[in-house]
Design an enzyme around this catalytic site. Sequence first.
Site, PDB file in Angstrom:
ATOM      1  N   CYS A  28      52.560 -46.462  16.111  1.00  0.00           N
ATOM      2  CA  CYS A  28      53.649 -47.383  16.419  1.00  0.00           C
ATOM      3  C   CYS A  28      53.353 -48.776  15.902  1.00  0.00           C
ATOM      4  O   CYS A  28      54.217 -49.602  15.765  1.00  0.00           O
ATOM      5  CB  CYS A  28      53.877 -47.420  17.921  1.00  0.00           C
ATOM      6  SG  CYS A  28      53.469 -45.874  18.684  1.00  0.00           S
ATOM      7  N   SER A  57      58.101 -37.562  25.945  1.00  0.00           N
ATOM      8  CA  SER A  57      58.745 -37.668  24.637  1.00  0.00           C
ATOM      9  C   SER A  57      58.553 -36.365  23.875  1.00  0.00           C
ATOM     10  O   SER A  57      57.422 -35.911  23.691  1.00  0.00           O
ATOM     11  CB  SER A  57      58.124 -38.827  23.859  1.00  0.00           C
ATOM     12  OG  SER A  57      58.614 -38.828  22.538  1.00  0.00           O
ATOM     13  N   ALA A  58      59.670 -35.766  23.422  1.00  0.00           N
ATOM     14  CA  ALA A  58      59.623 -34.414  22.862  1.00  0.00           C
ATOM     15  C   ALA A  58      58.721 -34.285  21.637  1.00  0.00           C
ATOM     16  O   ALA A  58      58.014 -33.284  21.480  1.00  0.00           O
ATOM     17  CB  ALA A  58      61.044 -33.953  22.520  1.00  0.00           C
ATOM     18  N   HIS A  59      58.717 -35.297  20.761  1.00  0.00           N
ATOM     19  CA  HIS A  59      58.004 -35.098  19.490  1.00  0.00           C
ATOM     20  C   HIS A  59      56.482 -35.131  19.621  1.00  0.00           C
ATOM     21  O   HIS A  59      55.770 -34.896  18.641  1.00  0.00           O
ATOM     22  CB  HIS A  59      58.483 -36.098  18.429  1.00  0.00           C
ATOM     23  CG  HIS A  59      57.975 -37.500  18.571  1.00  0.00           C
ATOM     24  ND1 HIS A  59      56.941 -37.982  17.803  1.00  0.00           N
ATOM     25  CD2 HIS A  59      58.342 -38.522  19.371  1.00  0.00           C
ATOM     26  CE1 HIS A  59      56.723 -39.261  18.119  1.00  0.00           C
ATOM     27  NE2 HIS A  59      57.556 -39.607  19.071  1.00  0.00           N
ATOM     28  N   ASN A  62      47.193 -43.472  24.345  1.00  0.00           N
ATOM     29  CA  ASN A  62      47.560 -42.901  23.050  1.00  0.00           C
ATOM     30  C   ASN A  62      46.510 -43.137  21.972  1.00  0.00           C
ATOM     31  O   ASN A  62      46.453 -42.405  21.001  1.00  0.00           O
ATOM     32  CB  ASN A  62      48.917 -43.435  22.581  1.00  0.00           C
ATOM     33  CG  ASN A  62      49.056 -44.927  22.744  1.00  0.00           C
ATOM     34  OD1 ASN A  62      48.912 -45.463  23.837  1.00  0.00           O
ATOM     35  ND2 ASN A  62      49.328 -45.609  21.650  1.00  0.00           N
ATOM     36  N   GLY A  82      60.466 -41.624  24.113  1.00  0.00           N
ATOM     37  CA  GLY A  82      59.515 -42.168  25.073  1.00  0.00           C
ATOM     38  C   GLY A  82      59.657 -43.670  25.257  1.00  0.00           C
ATOM     39  O   GLY A  82      59.545 -44.187  26.371  1.00  0.00           O
ATOM     40  N   GLN A 120      51.574 -38.907  25.956  1.00  0.00           N
ATOM     41  CA  GLN A 120      50.485 -38.259  25.214  1.00  0.00           C
ATOM     42  C   GLN A 120      49.895 -37.067  25.957  1.00  0.00           C
ATOM     43  O   GLN A 120      49.235 -36.231  25.352  1.00  0.00           O
ATOM     44  CB  GLN A 120      49.367 -39.271  24.934  1.00  0.00           C
ATOM     45  CG  GLN A 120      49.726 -40.325  23.905  1.00  0.00           C
ATOM     46  CD  GLN A 120      49.808 -39.766  22.484  1.00  0.00           C
ATOM     47  OE1 GLN A 120      49.215 -38.740  22.149  1.00  0.00           O
ATOM     48  NE2 GLN A 120      50.569 -40.440  21.644  1.00  0.00           N
TER      49      GLN A 120
HETATM   50  N1  PLP Z   1      54.202 -44.026  25.111  1.00  0.00           N
HETATM   51  C1  PLP Z   1      53.104 -43.536  24.511  1.00  0.00           C
HETATM   52  C2  PLP Z   1      51.844 -43.428  25.289  1.00  0.00           C
HETATM   53  C3  PLP Z   1      53.160 -43.130  23.178  1.00  0.00           C
HETATM   54  O1  PLP Z   1      52.067 -42.653  22.588  1.00  0.00           O
HETATM   55  C4  PLP Z   1      54.386 -43.239  22.479  1.00  0.00           C
HETATM   56  C5  PLP Z   1      54.496 -42.842  21.062  1.00  0.00           C
HETATM   57  O2  PLP Z   1      53.803 -43.300  20.204  1.00  0.00           O
HETATM   58  C6  PLP Z   1      55.498 -43.749  23.154  1.00  0.00           C
HETATM   59  C7  PLP Z   1      55.370 -44.122  24.471  1.00  0.00           C
HETATM   60  C8  PLP Z   1      56.829 -43.881  22.480  1.00  0.00           C
HETATM   61  O3  PLP Z   1      57.482 -42.652  22.375  1.00  0.00           O
HETATM   62  P1  PLP Z   1      58.618 -42.446  21.270  1.00  0.00           P
HETATM   63  O4  PLP Z   1      57.898 -42.318  19.965  1.00  0.00           O
HETATM   64  O5  PLP Z   1      59.300 -41.180  21.669  1.00  0.00           O
HETATM   65  O6  PLP Z   1      59.530 -43.610  21.338  1.00  0.00           O
END
Ligand code: PLP
Length: 372
Positions: A323, A197-199, A151, A72, A179
């Site tokens: 994050c 984002s797959a996970h 998120n 993502g 999300q």
């Molecule tokens: N955007 C949002 C809203 C997210 O919640 C996240 C993940 O925490 C990301 C982007 C980033 O995705 P990735 O973990 O696949 O890099």
Amino acid sequence: MGGMVYADHAATTPMRPEALEAMEPFLAEEHGNPSGVHAVSRRAKNALEEARERVAAVLGCRPLEVVFTGGGTEADNLALKGAALARGKRGGVVTVATEHEAVLESAGFLERIGCPVTIVAVDSYGRVDPDAVAAAIDADTAVVSVMWANNETGVLQPVQQLADLVAETGAAFHSDAVQAVASEPVRFAGLDLLSVSAHKFGGPKGVGALVVREGVPLEPVVHGGGQELGRRSGTHNVAGAVGLAVALEVAAADRKRFRRDVGEARRRFEEILLDKIPEARVNAPTDGRLVQHSHVRIPGIRNETVLIRLDMGSVAASAGSACQSGASSPSHVLTAMGFSPEASRECLRFSFGWTTRPADGEELASALLTAI
Ligand code: PLP
């Protein structure tokens, strides 16, 4: 997960068994590089293209509009930098104060190299006013980026309304739906750029996609062998793409049950919490938030202390976004919503997912009350 309550699905959610099973051949015997010409490569290429078609069918776009990325974060980087840099030096960005760091830091980078950037404020629930977004767009604006759902709090943004108004300008509209995909019927119609984002919906970590509407100018961010029609170079993560596609299909097929079970768990959790601690608050509007998020403020607590106690009691939750884990500075999302640093430290995020059972809500509430 025997005996534990996992309430951090927004950080990452367990893989769907169907996705794992579909990936396995491409981690083992089917090792081909899809860019080659022989039969081994062709089998990998076929799997990759089938995954692309399946993703396109769920999201409602054309297969060629799907660009597989390394997650993502990379999809967001490609959306903002790709759209702004495709305009030359003056490609402007309009985005929102509560966006994920992948968007805000990309905007920050673009500003440092001379692109005009406007960050639009939000209300106390984290919602952006479409009129404020419209007012920020001018002839230089190359891309407007507003997330589908936040998120941290799960609040939904008025994406369709924003898409319509941006469509009348010369800018591209991007939405980070990372999300939202687990529980919302996310469709590409009306958008120019969409990140997933797959996970976050039962696929593997480290793979995502940016959907790019045909004809939207995009400068690549990762240069190299020209894979993904030049939009994202690098040898394909075939197993990852397959896992993403299968997880996306399974999530869509399971959405009704997901919403019911998760909705029930959350309803019970919040009901018990607010009954025992009436001064607690849910930091999102009752309607207009993701069903799987419960972001709460409990006056008088310190979130770090409660999280440690919850962890000792086999409950996994979070203070905000994973994050920024380790960071003790208050969340930019809550700051933008008007929370003081002290109030931010009284906030906890509980997020549910496809493995949540309806009874988990009660279990979680009692673990939280014990921890407090
Ligand atoms: N955007 C949002 C809203 C997210 O919640 C996240 C993940 O925490 C990301 C982007 C980033 O995705 P990735 O973990 O696949 O890099």
